[in-house]
Design a protein around this motif. Sequence first.
Motif, mmCIF file in Angstrom:
data_model
loop_
_atom_site.group_PDB
_atom_site.id
_atom_site.type_symbol
_atom_site.label_atom_id
_atom_site.label_comp_id
_atom_site.label_asym_id
_atom_site.label_seq_id
_atom_site.Cartn_x
_atom_site.Cartn_y
_atom_site.Cartn_z
ATOM 1 N N UNK A 160 0.849 -1.208 0.000
ATOM 2 C CA UNK A 160 0.000 0.000 0.000
ATOM 3 C C UNK A 160 0.883 1.257 0.000
ATOM 4 N N UNK A 161 1.991 1.210 0.763
ATOM 5 C CA UNK A 161 2.912 2.361 0.764
ATOM 6 C C UNK A 161 3.472 2.583 -0.632
ATOM 7 N N UNK A 162 3.799 1.482 -1.312
ATOM 8 C CA UNK A 162 4.347 1.620 -2.664
ATOM 9 C C UNK A 162 3.285 2.135 -3.642
ATOM 10 N N UNK A 163 2.011 1.863 -3.362
ATOM 11 C CA UNK A 163 0.962 2.450 -4.208
ATOM 12 C C UNK A 163 0.995 3.974 -4.081
ATOM 13 N N UNK A 164 1.165 4.463 -2.843
ATOM 14 C CA UNK A 164 1.265 5.918 -2.624
ATOM 15 C C UNK A 164 2.516 6.455 -3.316
ATOM 16 N N UNK A 165 3.612 5.729 -3.156
ATOM 17 C CA UNK A 165 4.869 6.118 -3.787
ATOM 18 C C UNK A 165 4.706 6.129 -5.301
ATOM 19 N N UNK A 166 4.001 5.119 -5.818
ATOM 20 C CA UNK A 166 3.757 5.027 -7.264
ATOM 21 C C UNK A 166 2.920 6.201 -7.743
ATOM 22 N N UNK A 167 1.961 6.645 -6.915
ATOM 23 C CA UNK A 167 1.143 7.801 -7.298
ATOM 24 C C UNK A 167 2.028 9.047 -7.382
#
Lengths: 113, 833
Positions: free
Chosen positions: B658-665
Amino acid sequence: MKQITAHPLHLVLGLVVWSVWFVALYGGLSVACEVAPPAAEAGALTWINASLLVLTLATTGVLLLLAWASLRAAPALKSNRRFILRIAAAIYLLSALSALFIGLPVVILPPCV
Amino acid sequence: MNNTETLHQRFEKVWGNLPGLGTLSAVNHTSIGRRFMMTGAVFFLIGGLLAMLARTQLALPQQNILSADVYSQVFTMHGTVMMFLFAIPILEGTAIYMIPKLIGARDLVFPRISSLGYYCYLFGGIIIMSSLFLGVAPDSGWFMYTPLSSAEFSPGPGSDFWLLGITFVEISAVAAGVELTVSILRSRAPGMTLSKMPIFCWYILAMALMIVFGFPPLILASVLLELERAAGMPFFEVAAGGDPILWQHLFWLFGHPEVYIIFLPAAGIISTIIPVFSGRPIVGYRWIVLSIILTGFISFGLWVHHMFTIGIPQLAQAFFAIASMMVAIPTAIQVFAWLATLWTGKVVYNLPMLWVFGFLIVFVCGGLTGVMLAMVPFNWQVHDTHFVVAHLHYVLVGGMFFPLIAGLYYWLPQFSGRMPSERLGRWGFWLTFIGFNATFLMMHLTGLLGMPRRVYTYEGGLGWDWLNLLSSVGGFVMAAGVAMIILDVVLHFHFGRKAKVNPWKADTLEWATGMPPTPYNFASIPNIETRHPLWEQPELTRSIPQGQHGLTEIEHGRRETYGSDAISGKLKEVMHLPTNSWWPLSAAFCLAIVCVSLLVRFYPVAIIGTIAAAACLLRWSWENGAHPAAAPVTENEPRNPPLHSRTFDGPGLWGMVITLLADGALYLSLLFGWFYLWTVSPEWAVPEESAVSLPWLTASGIFLTIAVVLYNRLVARLRRGDDSGLGSGLWLVSAVSVAHLAILLWVTVSAPLQFTELAHDAVLLVMLMFLIFHSGLSVIVTALQALRVRFGYVHKGLPYEPIVIKPLWVYSLGIFWCSLASFFLLPMAWGMS
């Protein structure tokens, strides 16, 4: 078509497809208008509008197909899985309608004016 | 002393906060949620005070109570405080406080992250507020449009306070977003399937995921603008190839979803309260879930409706106008579901319901003006007038503040064990409701008569005089209403009558946690097979505290809760949660030092602060898995279900993804910025020869690829139960990736980038720094794992952490090659065609 399973991904897949289509629609229009803007007099009859319309209709078609497949698979399943697929079917359907309505102005408005 | 009391004393010993100053090390969600809410309330009062100042100034024409400059600071800070320091944090605080209690868990899954988030919020808020007391507050509006907020037009430190402070606060929001998502998905009581989850949790899940995707664009925009102001990197300066409109895109990519991030949890409160006071389940649970998911997505497709007047093609405006109208549909589904529930139930009219009715009236009006504003010609007509201000307040006060107060009164007995005063509460409601409508209903008219927003005064005789006076009087009446609510809440702690168990006859589990709740919520965790546990099994309010259900062992001294399958709610593991810790406070304090040093441009201290913060965070990460402070390997540890650190699919993996989803955004926002400037910026210029060595960059990427392949092999073997050579393998991965990192650093340092003259080179530099940060982080955490193997904290029986880190490696590899293709190869190919 292969039977759809009640994977939770279906709860968001319709709207993910819708989002990608929306970005492609707006991004594609912006880039096309920067790179090769057609004459304003051409109205809506331009290659840009035609491409956006094809993209919209194709996306709508795919989403409708997925809605039908989810609805068909739902009744045979147990409560939690049926819950997921019924919501998924509605989301696919509403995503398809959203794509269609939002994309409709390409039929009447010039692209870059 | 009976057995139940002994059980609770043992639980209290393990779960309680430390006494005295030690309470600052608390990580328990009840304490942290309470702190978020209390701090948010203080900021609300400050924001309200600023609103009163603005309304005093506008009450009569040609007043000079505030100068133009001070008025600009006041309305900017009012918007900033209300949006960033009150609305989001107080709702997050509510979610942090309520979610574990609703899903039958003892705490959130990453309690120390909660604590870090709170301190980031507190320190960030203090930093922003200090600008007001120093008289150098930001004055470009809460949206900080460039170039108004850029160095040329805002040369003082005001914009810097906003940019650094808000970024700091947003770390807290994203942390809460990640934590709430994983907690809702992975720590529900056994048996609680997705379809049995309390409806409030669906709302919070959507809100949390929207934060994860919605906040990174603003974080990036703030970083870019601060880099422009502090280091002269011209992202928003047309002459150097930048574009101020890029700020608007990035800001509203965050800003529009933000409205729904605020609205959804508030609507969740409404969906929780209405069935309780109607005495029946909510009508159309499935329809509401559907509308929550729809709102979550469609609200991201509306950002351009804030930019209808900047000169984009009509066709594009039509897309966003229709999307803006469509978002009313899921909201309408919810309104009809609420009305149907009220219609078919036996409604009890008391204090929380009064606020619910206030919400329904005000919010529906706000929604209607929203549909009006979605129409482009009307939008052009009222753009930048008080009509927009009125609409915004109808949506935000109606859609957030009213439900919040409804929730406050509803959950107050759960908070204090006492009931509020009906009489004082009703006075509070009516004063607020009348005052609010007097203020903002009039403002619609003021706007339609052409009064622009953000002006500090106006000429008399334009038809705006009596409307403004009425608005100001209304504002003060509303303030009196708020004062009445505060008085009621304060007094009720002493004079409120004691609440009975489950005083509103609610259906959800929080009423089984005790009043006030115990730090561990549930002495025993039951199986939940229904959507309305307390209606169908009211005896749970007794059997849970008596320890008649699961997970009652506490002699081991670990804080534990159940981990369950995200979809089916099937019991999967026992999650052991960290206890009180000073590391979150230390890390947040170091980050605050970084923030203040950057504000005063004292960079050596900023570097020291960054290193100290990293050291705190890494030391904190050390107390994980089988560390003695977490869950040391013992003979009698649970095997069925096992402790989560002994599994392959623990909450850490979910948190990382989920953190990487934010990072990806964030990364996608950077990519968007690059393509946007490339195609739209009028003065975009590309150097004739690329300053960055492509062959060396490719070589660096090859080393990274080798490192990731090696790492993945190690993890695959670990999954098969083979840990031979694990430590040396991890050292080898670290060594190969150090080679990658060294080349990447050299390529960056040696490149003659004109990052203060060309937006092109400035974006390239940011991208390279982004890659360096991720590669550096991957190397450090992998080396730490190699060390942990030596200490015996990682092996085939304890495979948790190497599996958590794997997505970080895959992500670092993905963004590396994607950057190479997007930032170097594609422009080259485009140039050649």
